[in-house]
Design an enzyme around this catalytic site. Structure first.
Site, short mmCIF file in Angstrom:
data_model
loop_
_atom_site.label_atom_id
_atom_site.label_comp_id
_atom_site.label_asym_id
_atom_site.label_seq_id
_atom_site.Cartn_x
_atom_site.Cartn_y
_atom_site.Cartn_z
N ARG A 175 0.82 -1.21 0.00
CA ARG A 175 0.00 0.00 0.00
C ARG A 175 0.85 1.25 0.00
O ARG A 175 0.60 2.19 -0.74
CB ARG A 175 -0.92 0.00 1.22
CG ARG A 175 -1.70 1.30 1.43
CD ARG A 175 -2.71 1.15 2.54
NE ARG A 175 -3.69 0.13 2.22
CZ ARG A 175 -4.30 -0.64 3.10
NH1 ARG A 175 -3.98 -0.53 4.39
NH2 ARG A 175 -5.18 -1.54 2.72
N TYR A 176 1.84 1.30 0.85
CA TYR A 176 2.71 2.46 0.97
C TYR A 176 3.97 2.26 0.12
O TYR A 176 4.40 1.12 -0.10
CB TYR A 176 3.10 2.68 2.43
CG TYR A 176 1.92 2.89 3.35
CD1 TYR A 176 1.29 4.13 3.43
CD2 TYR A 176 1.45 1.85 4.15
CE1 TYR A 176 0.21 4.32 4.27
CE2 TYR A 176 0.37 2.04 5.01
CZ TYR A 176 -0.26 3.27 5.06
OH TYR A 176 -1.32 3.46 5.90
N ARG A 179 7.08 0.25 2.06
CA ARG A 179 6.88 -0.86 2.99
C ARG A 179 5.75 -1.77 2.51
O ARG A 179 4.84 -1.34 1.82
CB ARG A 179 6.61 -0.37 4.41
CG ARG A 179 5.51 0.65 4.54
CD ARG A 179 5.74 1.50 5.80
NE ARG A 179 4.71 2.48 6.05
CZ ARG A 179 4.67 3.68 5.50
NH1 ARG A 179 5.58 4.02 4.61
NH2 ARG A 179 3.72 4.53 5.82
N CYS A 188 -4.46 -17.52 14.35
CA CYS A 188 -4.23 -16.85 15.63
C CYS A 188 -4.63 -17.82 16.74
O CYS A 188 -5.53 -18.64 16.57
CB CYS A 188 -5.07 -15.59 15.77
SG CYS A 188 -4.61 -14.25 14.65
N CYS A 192 -10.01 -12.14 17.69
CA CYS A 192 -10.73 -10.94 18.11
C CYS A 192 -11.94 -10.77 17.21
O CYS A 192 -11.82 -10.84 15.98
CB CYS A 192 -9.82 -9.72 18.00
SG CYS A 192 -8.29 -9.85 18.97
N CYS A 195 -11.88 -8.27 14.15
CA CYS A 195 -10.70 -8.40 13.31
C CYS A 195 -10.92 -7.86 11.89
O CYS A 195 -11.89 -8.22 11.22
CB CYS A 195 -10.27 -9.87 13.23
SG CYS A 195 -8.81 -10.15 12.21
N ARG A 197 -9.30 -8.63 9.33
CA ARG A 197 -9.15 -9.71 8.34
C ARG A 197 -10.02 -10.91 8.66
O ARG A 197 -9.67 -12.05 8.37
CB ARG A 197 -7.68 -10.12 8.23
CG ARG A 197 -6.80 -9.00 7.76
CD ARG A 197 -5.39 -9.41 7.40
NE ARG A 197 -4.64 -8.19 7.18
CZ ARG A 197 -3.84 -7.62 8.08
NH1 ARG A 197 -3.65 -8.22 9.24
NH2 ARG A 197 -3.21 -6.50 7.82
N ASP A 356 -12.30 -0.40 12.23
CA ASP A 356 -12.54 -0.50 10.78
C ASP A 356 -13.98 -0.96 10.51
O ASP A 356 -14.52 -1.79 11.25
CB ASP A 356 -11.57 -1.49 10.14
CG ASP A 356 -10.14 -0.99 10.19
OD1 ASP A 356 -9.93 0.24 10.12
OD2 ASP A 356 -9.22 -1.83 10.29
N ASP A 393 -7.98 4.21 9.43
CA ASP A 393 -7.43 3.53 8.26
C ASP A 393 -8.46 3.71 7.15
O ASP A 393 -9.54 3.12 7.18
CB ASP A 393 -7.18 2.05 8.56
CG ASP A 393 -5.93 1.53 7.87
OD1 ASP A 393 -5.54 2.13 6.86
OD2 ASP A 393 -5.35 0.55 8.34
N LYS A 400 -3.46 5.09 6.62
CA LYS A 400 -3.78 5.65 7.94
C LYS A 400 -3.77 7.17 7.89
O LYS A 400 -2.81 7.78 7.44
CB LYS A 400 -2.79 5.14 8.98
CG LYS A 400 -2.81 3.63 9.15
CD LYS A 400 -1.72 3.18 10.11
CE LYS A 400 -1.68 1.66 10.18
NZ LYS A 400 -1.23 1.05 8.90
#
Length: 441
Positions: A175-176, A179, A188, A192, A195, A197, A356, A393, A400
């Protein structure tokens, strides 16, 4: 290790492991990611053990909650087993039937479609921190499925950040400019419910295979603009030491990769994973940073403090990422307690995320004004190190965007007009040019 040195490239012995998250029953061995060959490495050497004892002997070993929980539900499990991260993984709570043995489930927690949503998974350790009777307990709301997850609000989508559209190869998001986000797996230890994703994690769609990893590494090698790689998922620290080291060593072979970061919630939900051997391995791949996910001060336990101390003592800078969640941490007092708890564990508050707009997350989201109110309550009333950057985001892959309370009240010809944290007005000498003055008029 500096970037001009080539790290040794360890071999990787296990090919294309089957993720624990797609197994049919909890009785199956979920440790394919852990690697049988490393079990002997989990016992600290006498020297490391001696150092550990001297550092933490004057601290509590655990919370009263965890002691009571273990005595009630795991009376025959030894300290050695309980503190083994592989045992914690193997004994995750993954079904409503099993969860109901530990918690008195509310109607909203039981009326959940159990087949097609983000999977249920909670480590015994993390479950020990949760209230068995209060469905509004902050940590409980974070990890126990709720029927509200099936309500889609306007503006929500399965991939609100547009990661799939910015993925040049499977499991890599660029995206950036400088990075990339490298998703090592979709697994995981504890999921959560908010989440970002949730469309992919826990479903076996991002497989931790060498074939996929090689494609991502080749992309990074061929893209010299990439100087920073964030390893995420899923949780990278649920991989075995040798598998994680294989990725780290390969990245260190790429001259233009200057910094490696790891995003993880392991210190909060599975602190037993931060073993001396893991830390010893990670130290070889500096500069290495970690972004740790914390939600509430109840996660700042003695176990988590020891895990963070091991990482910090290894020279790994630790930053926190916290999601602002309605009814969980959306008060000034609760957020301050968390930030102060993190500071005591040598974790620098980094980001406070607006939740999000992932499908089914409406019951978690606060207003933007609530987030700004919390930042106002921290700025000036506590140390600057304890104040995270509040960000949205941007949906659609915009990245962000930081949000700040508006402390600038205006600009005269000679001064900037500002208010401070006490809402007092101050003038800062800042004369503007004649042309700029015409624009302001």
């Amino acid at each position: 290790m500096n970037n001009n040195q080539k790290a040794p490239r360890p071999s990787i012995l296990v090919e294309d492991d089957k993720p624990p998250s797609i197994r049919k029953s909890e009785e199956d061995d979920p440790l394919s990611l852990a690697g049988e060959s490393l079990r002997s490495l989990l016992t600290p050497t006498p020297r490391i053990l001696e150092k550990k004892t001297s550092l933490v002997s004057h601290h509590r070993k655990t919370t009263i909650k965890t002691k009571v929980f273990r005595k009630k539900f795991y009376p025959l499990i030894s300290d050695k087993e309980w503190n083994n991260w592989q045992w914690q993984l193997q004994n995750r709570i993954q079904s409503h039937e099993k969860l109901s043995r530990f918690l008195t489930l509310s109607q909203e927690e039981t009326l959940v479609n159990r087949t097609s949503q983000l999977p249920l998974s909670i480590t015994p350790y993390y479950l020990s921190l949760i209230s068995p009777d209060d469905p509004d307990h902050p940590l409980r709301k974070c990890v126990v499925p709720n029927v509200n997850e099936w309500l889609q609000m306007p503006g929500e989508s399965d991939d609100p950040l547009g990661e799939d559209q910015q993925s040049p190869v499977p499991g890599l998001v660029h995206r950036y400019p400088d990075r990339v986000l490298f998703l090592l797996s979709d697994f995981c230890s504890t999921y959560c419910r908010y989440c970002t994703r949730s469309r992919v994690v826990g479903h076996g769609t991002i497989h931790p295979s060498r074939v996929r990893w090689e494609k991502a590494l080749k992309y990074i090698e061929k893209t010299p603009a990439v100087r920073d790689v964030l390893l995420s998922g899923g949780d990278p620290l649920t991989l075995a030491d040798d598998r994680l080291e294989w990725v780290l060593s390969r990245l260190r072979q790429i001259d233009h990769v200057e910094v490696i970061r790891i995003g993880t919630k392991v210190p909060a939900v599975l602190p037993q994973r931060i073993t001396p051997n893991l830390v010893k391995m990670l130290k070889k791949y500096h500069p290495l940073w970690m972004s740790l996910h914390f939600t509430h001060a109840d996660e700042c336990t003695p176990e988590t403090a020891r895990a963070c101390a091991r990482l910090a003592d290894a020279g790994i800078p630790l930053g926190s990422q916290t999601v602002l969640l309605k009814g969980i941490n959306d008060s000034a007092q609760t957020m301050a307690s968390l930030m102060h708890g993190l500071m005591k564990m040598r974790v620098r508050p980094y980001y406070l995320y607006q939740c999000d707009p992932i499908t089914g997350s409406g019951h978690f989201r606060t207003s933007i004004e609530k987030g700004l109110e919390i930042i106002r309550s921290l700025r000036g009333f506590t140390s600057g190190y304890a104040v995270p950057t509040y960000v949205v985001d941007a949906p659609g892959g915009g990245g962000k965007i930081p949000l700040m309370p508006d402390y600038v009240q205006g600009h005269t010809a000679d001064n900037l007009v500002m208010t401070n944290y006490e809402n007092r007005t101050f003038l800062y000498p800042d004369p503007i040019s004649a042309s700029a003055e015409d624009v302001l008029k």
